[in-house]
Write an enzyme that holds these catalytic residues in place. Structure first.
Site, mmCIF file in Angstrom:
data_model
loop_
_atom_site.group_PDB
_atom_site.id
_atom_site.type_symbol
_atom_site.label_atom_id
_atom_site.label_comp_id
_atom_site.label_asym_id
_atom_site.label_seq_id
_atom_site.Cartn_x
_atom_site.Cartn_y
_atom_site.Cartn_z
ATOM 1 N N ASN A 9 -64.955 7.874 -6.955
ATOM 2 C CA ASN A 9 -64.617 9.138 -7.619
ATOM 3 C C ASN A 9 -65.170 9.073 -9.038
ATOM 4 O O ASN A 9 -64.634 8.362 -9.885
ATOM 5 C CB ASN A 9 -63.095 9.329 -7.624
ATOM 6 C CG ASN A 9 -62.671 10.574 -8.380
ATOM 7 O OD1 ASN A 9 -63.470 11.480 -8.615
ATOM 8 N ND2 ASN A 9 -61.409 10.636 -8.764
ATOM 9 N N TRP A 10 -66.244 9.814 -9.259
ATOM 10 C CA TRP A 10 -66.916 9.761 -10.564
ATOM 11 C C TRP A 10 -66.224 10.594 -11.638
ATOM 12 O O TRP A 10 -66.596 10.526 -12.804
ATOM 13 C CB TRP A 10 -68.367 10.213 -10.422
ATOM 14 C CG TRP A 10 -69.260 9.192 -9.794
ATOM 15 C CD1 TRP A 10 -68.940 7.900 -9.457
ATOM 16 C CD2 TRP A 10 -70.635 9.372 -9.433
ATOM 17 N NE1 TRP A 10 -70.030 7.274 -8.912
ATOM 18 C CE2 TRP A 10 -71.090 8.152 -8.886
ATOM 19 C CE3 TRP A 10 -71.521 10.445 -9.524
ATOM 20 C CZ2 TRP A 10 -72.401 7.979 -8.433
ATOM 21 C CZ3 TRP A 10 -72.819 10.276 -9.065
ATOM 22 C CH2 TRP A 10 -73.252 9.051 -8.531
ATOM 23 N N LYS A 11 -65.262 11.439 -11.218
ATOM 24 C CA LYS A 11 -64.524 12.265 -12.183
ATOM 25 C C LYS A 11 -65.506 13.103 -13.021
ATOM 26 O O LYS A 11 -66.470 13.626 -12.470
ATOM 27 C CB LYS A 11 -63.604 11.386 -13.034
ATOM 28 C CG LYS A 11 -62.710 10.484 -12.175
ATOM 29 C CD LYS A 11 -61.651 9.769 -12.955
ATOM 30 C CE LYS A 11 -60.825 8.914 -12.006
ATOM 31 N NZ LYS A 11 -59.650 8.322 -12.662
ATOM 32 N N HIS A 95 -55.617 15.031 -6.630
ATOM 33 C CA HIS A 95 -55.703 13.839 -7.483
ATOM 34 C C HIS A 95 -54.656 13.916 -8.592
ATOM 35 O O HIS A 95 -54.321 15.001 -9.072
ATOM 36 C CB HIS A 95 -57.109 13.729 -8.077
ATOM 37 C CG HIS A 95 -57.382 12.416 -8.729
ATOM 38 N ND1 HIS A 95 -56.963 12.127 -10.009
ATOM 39 C CD2 HIS A 95 -58.011 11.302 -8.276
ATOM 40 C CE1 HIS A 95 -57.329 10.890 -10.312
ATOM 41 N NE2 HIS A 95 -57.968 10.365 -9.282
ATOM 42 N N GLU A 167 -52.477 6.670 -4.732
ATOM 43 C CA GLU A 167 -52.740 6.285 -6.129
ATOM 44 C C GLU A 167 -51.415 5.914 -6.790
ATOM 45 O O GLU A 167 -50.615 6.806 -7.087
ATOM 46 C CB GLU A 167 -53.224 7.481 -6.939
ATOM 47 C CG GLU A 167 -54.485 8.176 -6.605
ATOM 48 C CD GLU A 167 -54.666 9.299 -7.642
ATOM 49 O OE1 GLU A 167 -55.260 9.016 -8.689
ATOM 50 O OE2 GLU A 167 -54.181 10.418 -7.415
ATOM 51 N N GLY A 173 -54.035 2.337 -15.848
ATOM 52 C CA GLY A 173 -54.128 2.393 -17.309
ATOM 53 C C GLY A 173 -52.859 1.996 -18.045
ATOM 54 O O GLY A 173 -52.717 2.258 -19.228
ATOM 55 N N SER A 213 -56.878 1.303 -9.052
ATOM 56 C CA SER A 213 -57.791 0.419 -9.801
ATOM 57 C C SER A 213 -58.361 -0.702 -8.929
ATOM 58 O O SER A 213 -58.222 -1.882 -9.239
ATOM 59 C CB SER A 213 -57.085 -0.183 -11.023
ATOM 60 O OG SER A 213 -56.620 0.841 -11.876
ATOM 61 N N GLY A 234 -62.300 4.425 -8.868
ATOM 62 C CA GLY A 234 -62.694 5.171 -10.065
ATOM 63 C C GLY A 234 -63.797 4.471 -10.830
ATOM 64 O O GLY A 234 -64.966 4.499 -10.457
ATOM 65 N N GLY A 235 -63.420 3.802 -11.923
ATOM 66 C CA GLY A 235 -64.381 3.201 -12.846
ATOM 67 C C GLY A 235 -65.408 2.298 -12.199
ATOM 68 O O GLY A 235 -66.590 2.319 -12.564
#
Length: 251
Positions: A9-11, A95, A167, A173, A213, A234-235
């Site tokens: 997911n590149w957001k 999301h 999620e 975070g 994550s 994600g990242g």
């Protein structure tokens, strides 16, 4: 046997040029991957070129949102038909960021799920609890509500086509982490809720991704759990090489 689906997911990252470069690298890296379905969720502006780049490969493209109408006077929105027409395969829905920042309700997300299925694409329904839910012992209650309201009125056939992505919002975070065993326990509870709704046979076929994550360092331990059928990453999906390390862990 459920097939692993690992989605990035590149957001709201990557312009079109960057997207093309990353997908070109990923397509090359993953050409021998046989046991994992690979998906990249990209911003709307990248989708058309993204679909063309990955054509003929084992990488599919997802949109990160949609509006649940085929067409109409909805300024600034994108319809399922528009996405289908350019070759998008999946749509990420519900999301935690959309629930938080855009106040999307389970009812509205359910409309999107149905609209995506109706046009022949596959929804990835995101669910997850916050830190206060986790600490208050409300994890299952919160997740069950999101699942039941997000997938209400789906046929068994449509439920099988739907991916659920868990999620743990509390672990994103915050410096807190879910162990693979904690993630497995929650995934098993999610599958039990799906079995209540659609029957055990259907629930046993449904893909439940982990979206807390996932990284190259923890992917193998997470993906080896019985009820974890892939990841929503994600990242670590923003760079082709780190995303490929996660895919290799599943392959």
């Amino acid at each position: 046997m459920r097939r692993l689906v690992i989605a990035g997911n590149w957001k709201m990252y990557k312009n079109n040029k960057e997207a093309v470069e990353t997908l070109t690298q990923l397509k090359d890296l993953t050409r021998d991957v046989k046991n994992v379905d690979i998906v990249i969720g990209a911003p709307f502006t990248c989708l058309s070129d993204a679909v063309k780049i990955v054509e003929g490969s084992n990488v599919k493209i997802a949109a990160e949102n949609v509006y649940p109408k085929i067409e109409g006077a909805y300024t600034g929105e994108v319809s399922p038909k528009m996405l289908k027409d350019i070759g998008v395969t999946y749509v990420i829905l519900g999301h935690s960021e959309r629930r938080e920042y855009f106040k999307e309700s389970d009812e509205f997300i359910n409309q999107k799920v149905k609209a995506v299925l109706e046009i022949g694409m596959k929804p990835i329904l995101c669910i997850g609890e916050k830190l206060e839910d986790r600490e208050g012992g409300k994890t299952l209650e919160v997740l069950a509500k999101q699942i039941k309201e997000g997938l209400v009125d789906l046929s068994k056939e449509d439920a099988e086509k739907t991916i659920v992505a868990y999620e743990p919002v509390w672990a994103i975070g915050t410096g807190k982490t879910a162990t693979p065993e904690m993630a497995q326990e929650t995934h098993k509870e999610i599958r039990n809720v799906l079995a209540e709704m659609f029957g055990k046979d259907v629930a046993d076929k449904m893909i439940i991704q982990y979206g807390g994550s996932m990284k190259p360092e923890n992917a193998k331990d997470l993906l080896s759990q019985e009820d974890i059928d892939g990841g929503l990453v994600g990242g670590a999906s923003l760079k082709a090489d780190s995303f490929f390390e996660i895919i290799k862990a599943g392959n």
